[in-house]
Design a protein around this motif. Structure first.
Motif, PDB file in Angstrom:
ATOM      1  N   ASN C 120       0.827  -1.196   0.000  1.00 40.11           N
ATOM      2  CA  ASN C 120       0.000   0.000   0.000  1.00 40.11           C
ATOM      3  C   ASN C 120       0.867   1.254   0.000  1.00 40.11           C
ATOM      4  OD1 ASN C 120      -2.589   1.356   0.292  1.00 40.11           O
ATOM      5  ND2 ASN C 120      -1.905   1.875   2.341  1.00 40.11           N
ATOM      6  N   ALA C 121       1.909   1.236   0.852  1.00 42.56           N
ATOM      7  CA  ALA C 121       2.772   2.414   0.963  1.00 42.56           C
ATOM      8  C   ALA C 121       3.502   2.676  -0.345  1.00 42.56           C
ATOM      9  CB  ALA C 121       3.773   2.210   2.103  1.00 42.56           C
ATOM     10  N   VAL C 122       4.029   1.627  -0.940  1.00 40.94           N
ATOM     11  CA  VAL C 122       4.754   1.798  -2.209  1.00 40.94           C
ATOM     12  C   VAL C 122       3.828   2.310  -3.300  1.00 40.94           C
ATOM     13  CG1 VAL C 122       5.966   0.578  -4.038  1.00 40.94           C
ATOM     14  CG2 VAL C 122       6.491   0.058  -1.677  1.00 40.94           C
ATOM     15  N   ALA C 123       2.633   1.752  -3.343  1.00 43.54           N
ATOM     16  CA  ALA C 123       1.683   2.168  -4.372  1.00 43.54           C
ATOM     17  C   ALA C 123       1.331   3.642  -4.221  1.00 43.54           C
ATOM     18  CB  ALA C 123       0.425   1.311  -4.295  1.00 43.54           C
ATOM     19  N   TRP C 124       1.077   4.080  -2.995  1.00 47.53           N
ATOM     20  CA  TRP C 124       0.725   5.489  -2.780  1.00 47.53           C
ATOM     21  C   TRP C 124       1.912   6.407  -3.064  1.00 47.53           C
ATOM     22  CZ3 TRP C 124      -3.789   7.920  -2.317  1.00 47.53           C
ATOM     23  CH2 TRP C 124      -4.914   7.145  -2.041  1.00 47.53           C
ATOM     24  N   ARG C 125       3.110   5.925  -2.766  1.00 50.18           N
ATOM     25  CA  ARG C 125       4.300   6.715  -3.110  1.00 50.18           C
ATOM     26  C   ARG C 125       4.297   7.036  -4.598  1.00 50.18           C
ATOM     27  NH1 ARG C 125       9.647   7.437  -0.862  1.00 50.18           N
ATOM     28  NH2 ARG C 125      10.575   7.327  -2.936  1.00 50.18           N
ATOM     29  N   LEU C 126       3.973   6.015  -5.400  1.00 51.04           N
ATOM     30  CA  LEU C 126       3.930   6.220  -6.843  1.00 51.04           C
ATOM     31  C   LEU C 126       2.829   7.213  -7.229  1.00 51.04           C
ATOM     32  CD1 LEU C 126       4.517   2.626  -8.183  1.00 51.04           C
ATOM     33  CD2 LEU C 126       6.004   4.597  -8.467  1.00 51.04           C
ATOM     34  N   ILE C 127       1.675   7.085  -6.562  1.00 46.39           N
ATOM     35  CA  ILE C 127       0.576   7.985  -6.862  1.00 46.39           C
ATOM     36  C   ILE C 127       0.968   9.424  -6.558  1.00 46.39           C
ATOM     37  CG2 ILE C 127      -1.767   8.643  -6.184  1.00 46.39           C
ATOM     38  CD1 ILE C 127      -2.358   5.699  -5.748  1.00 46.39           C
ATOM     39  N   TYR C 128       1.752   9.598  -5.491  1.00 47.75           N
ATOM     40  CA  TYR C 128       2.137  10.943  -5.069  1.00 47.75           C
ATOM     41  C   TYR C 128       3.356  11.488  -5.797  1.00 47.75           C
ATOM     42  CZ  TYR C 128      -0.916  10.364  -0.977  1.00 47.75           C
ATOM     43  OH  TYR C 128      -1.978  10.181  -0.139  1.00 47.75           O
ATOM     44  N   HIS C 129       3.929  10.729  -6.711  1.00 43.49           N
ATOM     45  CA  HIS C 129       5.209  11.136  -7.301  1.00 43.49           C
ATOM     46  C   HIS C 129       5.116  12.525  -7.912  1.00 43.49           C
ATOM     47  CE1 HIS C 129       8.964  10.936  -9.537  1.00 43.49           C
ATOM     48  NE2 HIS C 129       9.283   9.909  -8.788  1.00 43.49           N
ATOM     49  N   PRO C 130       6.126  13.382  -7.664  1.00 42.45           N
ATOM     50  CA  PRO C 130       6.037  14.771  -8.139  1.00 42.45           C
ATOM     51  C   PRO C 130       6.124  14.908  -9.647  1.00 42.45           C
ATOM     52  CG  PRO C 130       8.179  14.366  -7.147  1.00 42.45           C
ATOM     53  CD  PRO C 130       7.352  13.152  -6.879  1.00 42.45           C
ATOM     54  N   ASP C 131       6.700  13.915 -10.336  1.00 37.25           N
ATOM     55  CA  ASP C 131       6.869  14.056 -11.778  1.00 37.25           C
ATOM     56  C   ASP C 131       5.837  13.292 -12.599  1.00 37.25           C
ATOM     57  OD1 ASP C 131      10.421  13.844 -11.305  1.00 37.25           O
ATOM     58  OD2 ASP C 131       9.119  15.593 -11.359  1.00 37.25           O
ATOM     59  N   TYR C 132       5.476  12.108 -12.141  1.00 34.59           N
ATOM     60  CA  TYR C 132       4.544  11.344 -12.971  1.00 34.59           C
ATOM     61  C   TYR C 132       3.480  10.623 -12.150  1.00 34.59           C
ATOM     62  CZ  TYR C 132       8.262   7.938 -11.939  1.00 34.59           C
ATOM     63  OH  TYR C 132       9.205   7.169 -11.315  1.00 34.59           O
ATOM     64  N   GLY C 133       3.163  11.179 -11.003  1.00 33.59           N
ATOM     65  CA  GLY C 133       2.185  10.527 -10.145  1.00 33.59           C
ATOM     66  C   GLY C 133       0.761  10.732 -10.646  1.00 33.59           C
ATOM     67  N   ALA C 134      -0.099   9.754 -10.318  1.00 26.44           N
ATOM     68  CA  ALA C 134      -1.485   9.815 -10.760  1.00 26.44           C
ATOM     69  C   ALA C 134      -2.243  10.964 -10.104  1.00 26.44           C
ATOM     70  CB  ALA C 134      -2.187   8.496 -10.457  1.00 26.44           C
ATOM     71  N   LEU C 135      -1.918  11.298  -8.884  1.00 28.84           N
ATOM     72  CA  LEU C 135      -2.622  12.372  -8.198  1.00 28.84           C
ATOM     73  C   LEU C 135      -2.399  13.701  -8.904  1.00 28.84           C
ATOM     74  CD1 LEU C 135      -4.332  13.255  -5.771  1.00 28.84           C
ATOM     75  CD2 LEU C 135      -2.229  13.718  -4.548  1.00 28.84           C
ATOM     76  N   ASN C 136      -1.122  13.977  -9.213  1.00 31.22           N
ATOM     77  CA  ASN C 136      -0.809  15.202  -9.933  1.00 31.22           C
ATOM     78  C   ASN C 136      -1.556  15.251 -11.245  1.00 31.22           C
ATOM     79  OD1 ASN C 136       0.909  16.936  -8.509  1.00 31.22           O
ATOM     80  ND2 ASN C 136       2.593  15.519  -8.740  1.00 31.22           N
ATOM     81  N   SER C 137      -1.527  14.120 -11.922  1.00 31.44           N
ATOM     82  CA  SER C 137      -2.165  14.043 -13.240  1.00 31.44           C
ATOM     83  C   SER C 137      -3.655  14.343 -13.129  1.00 31.44           C
ATOM     84  CB  SER C 137      -1.923  12.648 -13.814  1.00 31.44           C
ATOM     85  OG  SER C 137      -2.707  12.454 -14.950  1.00 31.44           O
ATOM     86  N   LEU C 138      -4.309  13.697 -12.157  1.00 34.53           N
ATOM     87  CA  LEU C 138      -5.748  13.867 -11.984  1.00 34.53           C
ATOM     88  C   LEU C 138      -6.107  15.314 -11.664  1.00 34.53           C
ATOM     89  CD1 LEU C 138      -8.527  12.401 -11.677  1.00 34.53           C
ATOM     90  CD2 LEU C 138      -8.045  12.331  -9.239  1.00 34.53           C
ATOM     91  N   LEU C 139      -5.415  15.880 -10.653  1.00 31.99           N
ATOM     92  CA  LEU C 139      -5.744  17.238 -10.227  1.00 31.99           C
ATOM     93  C   LEU C 139      -5.451  18.250 -11.332  1.00 31.99           C
ATOM     94  CD1 LEU C 139      -4.524  17.240  -6.529  1.00 31.99           C
ATOM     95  CD2 LEU C 139      -6.835  16.973  -7.396  1.00 31.99           C
ATOM     96  N   PHE C 140      -4.366  17.978 -12.069  1.00 31.41           N
ATOM     97  CA  PHE C 140      -4.010  18.894 -13.150  1.00 31.41           C
ATOM     98  C   PHE C 140      -5.068  18.869 -14.235  1.00 31.41           C
ATOM     99  CE2 PHE C 140      -1.177  21.499 -15.457  1.00 31.41           C
ATOM    100  CZ  PHE C 140      -1.166  21.078 -16.781  1.00 31.41           C
ATOM    101  N   GLN C 141      -5.512  17.656 -14.603  1.00 32.53           N
ATOM    102  CA  GLN C 141      -6.505  17.549 -15.675  1.00 32.53           C
ATOM    103  C   GLN C 141      -7.845  18.123 -15.255  1.00 32.53           C
ATOM    104  OE1 GLN C 141      -6.675  13.578 -17.302  1.00 32.53           O
ATOM    105  NE2 GLN C 141      -4.455  13.509 -17.447  1.00 32.53           N
ATOM    106  N   LEU C 142      -8.153  18.036 -13.958  1.00 34.41           N
ATOM    107  CA  LEU C 142      -9.417  18.603 -13.487  1.00 34.41           C
ATOM    108  C   LEU C 142      -9.315  20.096 -13.255  1.00 34.41           C
ATOM    109  CD1 LEU C 142     -10.655  15.911 -10.942  1.00 34.41           C
ATOM    110  CD2 LEU C 142     -11.576  16.384 -13.202  1.00 34.41           C
TER     111      LEU C 142
END
Lengths: 371, 414, 297
Positions: C120-142
């Motif tokens: 879980n921790a590793v997966a969320w680390r990836l989601i939070y990644h500053p360069d290619y994380g899914a969270l950044n991507s989602l918030l940016f697109q929205l």
């Protein structure tokens, strides 16, 4: 006048999928009435009550409460109160808070709320229980609290859903009287559901008898008892129920001759002078003859014409304290005769039974409807 | 009777067979690092050669991230016979491990003539208190990698010789709009950041300790931190650097998103590999710059050595393995991701070929390798510095405040 | 006399189990406790062990960093468990309704809890990644953010992002317990309240929530105890950084033992963390006793 009805149910239907649970219900009620919905399990009485309360949506039809159309109104907006079979007291609240819950929701001022709760508690004799939790109360006490919660808001209509079914027999009798007393004291309009026909008879101003979702008869206890509209009502109401015996009725010069077969061979012959012979236009007819047990006794009453005696074989004799019940095989059924307490009879004897035909009922053999 | 006899005979033979294989076949447990320096494939290949040359000895390899290496070595020290037989350890740990007796003293095993043949900086990796606790194996430092194409487009013809020159060049590149953040570093709160800090401290002729007292609150060390912060403030350094490790630096640089990067030897081959990098062929390497009047070049000693844990039951076999893979011929064969410890290797054609500028830079950098404090409590010192410098980089405290707090905390070390 | 014998019998039969339990739990416990009063170091060489009394504890109490970490741990515990409670109960209420796919959804909801903490921790680390994380991507697109940014590298957001990852993993447990409790609520109670005029919110607050409070309390306190000792998810996601902003009390235990090889002081931190957990356990125990004695039928 329709505006005066406190409750008016018009053409109510309720379906669950393909199953029709209530068919064409039409009933109305005046303010101050005690309307009892009674019937066997599955007849739809609880569903009808649920529709009136708004907890169940109707499939079609209309409900008016206090002159307002409430067919689709939320339960909270119908100005009703309900007492449940399980009492439905809130376990985490004190008795005082339980009773005052409706007022609490409506944001009534604390002082006023406290007074109203105290008044109701006084009426129901539970003032000493106000600070207890429901878990600490007996069944009868919980019942009173449930009623208190209903009374305190002074709604237009009270709904009771089999409130006494969870109590033991003795307590049931006591509480029944309590409810009657409160009804007389407050003049409230009450709709009451029960499967116990004794409760219905004792409490109601009017009774609605239901079977399979259809209203069989609406009437005062007296009407229901004496002139049941069909064989089902006759059998269901009254304890012990009305005897329904098959026999033949022959109109003869202003009177009706009755023949009731017995297992011994010779039928009993009676003459009914109280009913108009036009009831049987087609001559001798197979018919169901309805007589209450108290119409078959052993006493000679000074009533003259309507008393006839016949000898019947008493198969079983049940002494019941104030009376003696005797089972007599008549008209293809085990009829029950109510004899006096110290009647000198024994099972297996032939004994004279006096028939009082003043309140006789006739029912069609096939349809069961009253003739 | 006959059945029993057969049974006894059978089990006797089986036991002999099993014990003979047990006597003949030793399995060594070896702990290596999974990133930077030699790749896992390289190490497996070296090990296969060793096993071929030494039948009867098998080596079971385990790779862990650098961050886990220290803990695994410490934990295995209590594992008795089931611990490791060979471990890779960092230059900053001999002091700690020696004082606690985790590593076997192998001074007597090392041939005397090796001392001159191997770089001094490499020996520092394994020495403490006059004794040697292993063989140096990875001779590593951080070099300045730069994207030649970007520099040319900005009108720069040669890499910077001083850090201030580097900052100037970065400004030029940024002004030309070639890349948003010309500089990328590994400044997460970890040892990686301390390596960069050490490089800059060395360049500015600073010191960590002076006669046991913290000396990093002033002088070169302070200048180093100020420089780091300044490049962030000016927008020259990628702010995400504060979360990065070396692999992130390599990735960003290989993606063409930076003009300069400080990283270990291994990045040279990978950044020039078209399969791994978008800027292959454009990457050049130079020694990390110096500071005018103080140094010509700067580098941090990031070497590592191979040692034998004191609880290993197979010290002899372990030493055979270590001797084998640290020998000059093997090191020369695998010189693409990590440079050899042998001085003579740097004149070997097969070592030089394909990485001429790296070798040239290495000659300079290796000679000025600067050590981090060689004290048993180094881990704690590093943790304290990491936290406080990170606060500066995040803009939470000023440089003086942070370094003073670090010094005060260091003095409280038990 | 019969009773006496039964009692003795009982103890004799229990003795082996008690012995094993004592060996497994009490011995290390006592050992750690003893260690905390010494200056023992981890070492392969024989080193003298000195008894230093409360010195380790005094050091801990006078260390501002340790105090900060206690505050951080309390913050993590309160926010994380609080969110788990709210989210868990909300989801349970939702799952208690009848709708198509209700059963499938009930089964799926347990998945986050089934994921191992490290994964879980590793997966969320990836989601939070500053360069290619899914969270950044989602918030940016929205359109919520204008630029990709750092989440666990920023001290002002790091702890909250870790809390988010922890809540996501653990709320299903609360949801399941709450759902089980919700299904025991008698239907009549809600009907009665509805007739009295209570809307869904009031019904939930005054009737449903008090009804499920018992089991809910149990799972919340268990989660609190676990949350206070949190280590693995933080170690994997941020390593305690940035700038110590996610360093919780358990980190000191880890550091002292593994990084600085001071087993004596490590033991003292362990005792402190366990001690605070013990206070929480006592709280749970006394509350549970109170629930049991005053419980409604």
């Amino acid at each position: 006048m329709p505006e005066q009805h406190i409750l008016s149910v018009d053409n109510l239907q309720k379906k669950y999928g393909d199953v029709q649970v209530l068919k064409d219900i039409n009933v109305s009620m005046e303010p101050g009435e005690f309307l009892v919905l009674v019937g066997p399990s599955g007849c739809g009485k609880s569903t009808l009550l649920s529709c009136i309360s708004g907890l169940t949506e109707v499939s079609s039809g209309a409900i008016q409460i206090g002159g307002k159309d409430c067919t689709h109104a939320e339960p909270a907006n119908r100005d009703i109160a309900m007492v449940f079979q399980s009492y439905a007291l809130f376990p985490n609240m004190s008795v005082e808070r339980n009773i005052g819950f409706g007022l609490e929701v409506r944001k009534v001022a604390d002082a006023e709320k406290k007074k109203k709760v105290a008044d109701v508690a006084d009426l129901l004799k539970i003032e000493h229980l106000l600070h207890r939790r429901p878990a600490e109360l007996s069944g009868g006490q919980r019942q009173r609290v449930a009623m208190g919660r209903a009374l305190v808001r002074d709604p237009k209509l009270f709904l009771f859903d089999e409130p006494l079914s969870n109590l033991d027999a003795k307590l049931r009798v006591t509480m029944r009287t309590e409810i009657k007393r409160i009804h007389q004291a407050t003049g409230a309009s009450i709709v009451y559901v029960t499967h116990d026909q004794i409760e219905a008879m004792t409490l109601a101003t009017r009774i609605v008898v239901l079977k399979d979702g259809v209203i069989q008869q609406i009437g005062t206890p007296h009407e229901i008892y004496n002139t049941p509209v069909n064989a089902f009502v006759a059998d269901f109401m009254g304890s012990p129920s009305m005897n329904l015996m098959s026999g033949t009725a022959t109109p003869d010069e202003g009177r009706i001759r009755l023949e009731i077969p017995t297992p011994q061979g010779a039928p009993i012959e009676l003459v009914d002078t109280t009913t108009a012979p036009e009831v049987f236009p087609n001559g001798p007819t197979e018919v169901l003859i309805g007589l209450r047990p108290e119409a078959m006794t052993d006493q000679k009453l000074n009533n003259g014409q309507n008393l006839q005696t016949a000898n019947c074989l008493l198969e079983v004799v049940e002494p019941a304290g104030a009376d003696t019940y005797a089972v007599v095989h008549l008209g293809g059924t085990e009829a029950i005769a109510r004899l006096s307490a110290d009647a000198p009879v024994q099972a297996g004897e032939m004994s004279p039974i006096t028939f009082d035909l003043s309140k006789i009922s006739y029912f069609d053999v096939t349809s069961g409807n009253r003739l | 009777m006959k059945a029993i006899k057969k049974l006894i005979l059978g089990s006797a033979i089986a036991t002999l067979a099993m014990s003979s294989t047990a006597l003949a076949d030793t399995t060594l447990n070896a702990l290596f690092m999974s990133q930077a320096a030699y790749s896992e494939d390289d190490i497996k290949s070296m090990t296969d050669k060793f096993e071929a040359a030494n039948p009867g000895v098998k080596v079971s390899l385990e790779f862990v991230p650098y961050e886990a290496l220290h803990d695994k070595i410490v934990a295995a020290a209590g594992a008795g016979d089931d611990g490791y037989d060979v471990v890779l350890f960092d230059v900053i740990w001999p002091a700690e491990f020696a004082t606690r007796g985790f590593l076997t003293d192998v001074t007597s095993r090392i041939p005397a003539d090796y001392t001159d043949k191997v770089f001094d900086g490499a020996w520092t990796t394994v020495e403490y208190g006059g004794k040697r606790y292993g063989m140096p194996w990875i001779l590593d430092t951080k070099y300045l990698f730069y994207n030649e194409e970007m520099l040319n487009e900005a009108g720069i013809s040669s890499p910077p010789k001083t850090w201030s020159e580097l900052a100037d060049q970065a400004r030029q590149i940024k002004a030309k709009g070639l890349v948003e953040y010309p500089l990328v570093w590994s400044w997460s709160q970890s040892e990686a950041m301390i390596c960069d800090f050490t490089t800059l401290t060395a360049a500015n002729d600073g010191a960590f300790f002076n006669e046991g007292q913290p000396a990093f609150t002033e002088g070169g060390a302070k200048t180093a931190v100020e420089f780091m912060k300044a490049t962030l403030d000016e927008g020259l350094t990628n702010p995400a650097s504060r979360e990065y490790f070396e692999e992130d630096v390599r990735r960003v640089f290989s993606n063409g998103e930076a003009a300069f990067a400080l990283n270990w030897t291994y990045m040279n081959a990978l950044a020039n590999d078209p399969a791994e990098s978008k800027v292959a062929g454009k990457v050049k390497v130079a020694p990390a710059p110096g500071v005018e009047g103080k140094s010509v070049a700067s580098s941090v000693n990031g070497s590592m050595g191979l040692g034998i844990p004191s609880n290993s039951p197979h010290a002899d076999e372990a030493w055979a393995y270590i001797s084998y893979i640290t020998q000059k011929d093997i090191q020369d064969d695998y010189a693409k991701l990590s440079l050899p410890i042998w001085k003579a290797s740097y004149s070997e054609p097969k070592v030089i070929e394909g990485q001429e500028d790296l070798i040239a830079a290495a000659k300079e950098s290796i000679s000025v390798m600067y050590p981090r404090p060689l004290v048993p409590s180094y881990t704690e010192v590093s943790d304290i510095l990491q936290k406080n410098i990170h606060e500066v980089l995040l803009g939470q405290t000023g440089v003086d405040e942070a370094l003073d707090a670090a010094a005060a905390r260091v003095e409280r070390i038990r | 006399m019969f009773g006496r014998r039964r009692k003795q019998e009982k103890w004799i039969l229990l003795a082996p189990a008690i012995l094993v339990l004592a060996l497994i739990t009490l011995t290390p416990l006592a050992n750690t406790f003893w260690l905390s009063f010494t200056d023992t170091r981890i070492s392969a060489l024989p080193t003298p062990v000195r008894f230093i009394g409360l010195e380790n504890y005094i050091y801990a109490f006078t260390d501002p960093e340790f105090r900060d970490s206690i505050y951080r741990t309390l913050y993590f515990t309160i926010v994380s468990v609080g969110l788990e409670g709210i989210l868990g109960v909300a989801v349970a209420v939702l799952l208690n309704q009848k709708f198509r796919g209700q059963l499938i959804l009930r089964a799926l909801i347990i998945l986050p809890w089934a994921v191992p903490t490290i994964v879980n921790a590793v997966a969320w680390r990836l989601i939070y990644h500053p360069d290619y994380g899914a969270l950044n991507s989602l918030l940016f697109q929205l359109g919520f953010i204008s630029d990709y940014r750092s989440w666990i590298g920023d001290p002002s957001t790091a702890m909250n992002m870790v809390i988010l990852a922890d809540v996501w993993k653990n709320f299903p447990l609360v949801a399941y317990v709450a759902l089980a409790a919700l299904q025991t609520v008698p239907g009549d109670l809600n009907k009665a309240a509805a007739i009295e005029g209570a809307g869904p919110w009031k019904r939930f607050w005054s009737i449903t929530l008090p009804w499920i409070a018992g089991p809910l309390m149990v799972v919340m306190v268990l989660r609190t105890i676990e949350a206070f000792r949190v280590f693995d998810i933080i170690y994997v996601m941020t390593g305690g950084g940035p700038a110590d902003s996610t360093k919780t009390a358990s980190f000191f235990v880890y550091q002292e033992y593994f990084n600085y090889l001071r087993s004596g002081s490590g033991a003292s931190y362990a005792v402190l963390v366990a001690g605070i957990s013990a206070v929480l356990i006592l709280f749970y125990y006394s509350n549970a006793k109170r629930q049991a004695s005053g419980a409604t039928a």
